[in-house]
Design an enzyme around this catalytic site. Structure first.
Site, PDB file in Angstrom:
ATOM      1  N   GLU A   1      24.831   4.686 -28.081  1.00 18.05           N
ATOM      2  CA  GLU A   1      25.371   5.729 -28.958  1.00 18.05           C
ATOM      3  C   GLU A   1      25.265   5.308 -30.418  1.00 18.05           C
ATOM      4  OE1 GLU A   1      26.688   4.364 -26.288  1.00 18.05           O
ATOM      5  OE2 GLU A   1      28.022   5.721 -25.224  1.00 18.05           O
TER       6      GLU A   1
ATOM      7  N   ASN B   1      20.870   0.957 -25.604  1.00 20.90           N
ATOM      8  CA  ASN B   1      21.618  -0.277 -25.857  1.00 20.90           C
ATOM      9  C   ASN B   1      20.656  -1.448 -26.027  1.00 20.90           C
ATOM     10  OD1 ASN B   1      21.173   0.164 -23.030  1.00 20.90           O
ATOM     11  ND2 ASN B   1      22.706  -1.349 -22.484  1.00 20.90           N
TER      12      ASN B   1
HETATM   13  N1  THU Z   1      26.997   0.453 -23.197  1.00 19.59           N
HETATM   14  C1  THU Z   1      26.453   1.461 -23.932  1.00 19.59           C
HETATM   15  O1  THU Z   1      25.351   1.341 -24.471  1.00 19.59           O
HETATM   16  N2  THU Z   1      27.163   2.612 -24.061  1.00 19.59           N
HETATM   17  C2  THU Z   1      28.320   2.885 -23.396  1.00 19.59           C
HETATM   18  O2  THU Z   1      28.847   3.977 -23.535  1.00 19.59           O
HETATM   19  C3  THU Z   1      28.917   1.881 -22.519  1.00 19.59           C
HETATM   20  C4  THU Z   1      28.306   0.527 -22.582  1.00 19.59           C
HETATM   21  C5  THU Z   1      26.209  -0.770 -23.004  1.00 19.59           C
HETATM   22  C6  THU Z   1      26.684  -1.992 -23.704  1.00 19.59           C
HETATM   23  C7  THU Z   1      26.065  -3.073 -22.854  1.00 19.59           C
HETATM   24  O3  THU Z   1      24.723  -3.280 -23.267  1.00 19.59           O
HETATM   25  C8  THU Z   1      26.019  -2.487 -21.454  1.00 19.59           C
HETATM   26  O4  THU Z   1      26.182  -1.082 -21.620  1.00 19.59           O
HETATM   27  C9  THU Z   1      27.088  -3.014 -20.515  1.00 19.59           C
HETATM   28  O5  THU Z   1      28.341  -2.913 -21.094  1.00 19.59           O
END
Ligand code: THU
Length: 131
Positions: free
Chosen positions: A55, A42
């Site tokens: 993802e 992320n």
């Molecule tokens: N996030 C992801 O990268 N994937 C997920 O499946 C759930 C949420 C990230 C987005 C944000 O940077 C952080 O987790 C908190 O929501």
């Protein structure tokens, strides 16, 4: 490749994440049909809504590298339990990887939970509607 190994790649990918504001690291590892692994993490924005999940970074990176067929996507995070993909990521995974993708969730104890993407996004909107 065994899914335990793919899960390990997702755990390693967390280190590449840039969760500047939430501090919540998420790693993803996407397995192509020819057993290549493309990772994602992320990446957060000062304009919070522009944040992109692990993802989607994995899927978009793979697609722009010319990969078109995928077997599985593993997801690991800083949470104790299993982190399941958000709704936006489920749609993008469906668009690019199809209903039969295996979604491999891994928790802190290295336990796996495996779902078919079609279980995670039932009654979905897909490209068949646009033909
Ligand atoms: N996030 C992801 O990268 N994937 C997920 O499946 C759930 C949420 C990230 C987005 C944000 O940077 C952080 O987790 C908190 O929501």
């Amino acid at each position: 490749m065994k899914y335990e190994e793919l899960a390990k790649k997702a755990i390693e990918a967390k280190e590449k994440a840039v969760p500047t504001y939430s501090k919540f690291h998420v790693g993803a590892a996407l397995l192509t049909e020819d057993d290549e692994v493309i990772i994602g993490g992320n990446i957060e924005s000062a304009s919070y809504g522009l944040t992109i999940c692990a993802e989607r970074t994995a899927v978009f990176t793979a697609v722009i590298e010319g990969k078109r067929k995928f077997k599985a996507l593993a997801i690991a995070s800083d949470a104790e339990g299993f982190t399941s993909p958000c709704g936006a990521c489920r749609q993008v995974m469906l668009d690019q990887c199809g209903h039969d993708l295996d979604v491999v969730l891994v928790n802190k104890k290295n336990e796996l939970k495996i779902y078919k993407l079609k279980e995670l996004i039932p009654h979905s909107f897909d490209d068949s509607e646009l033909r």
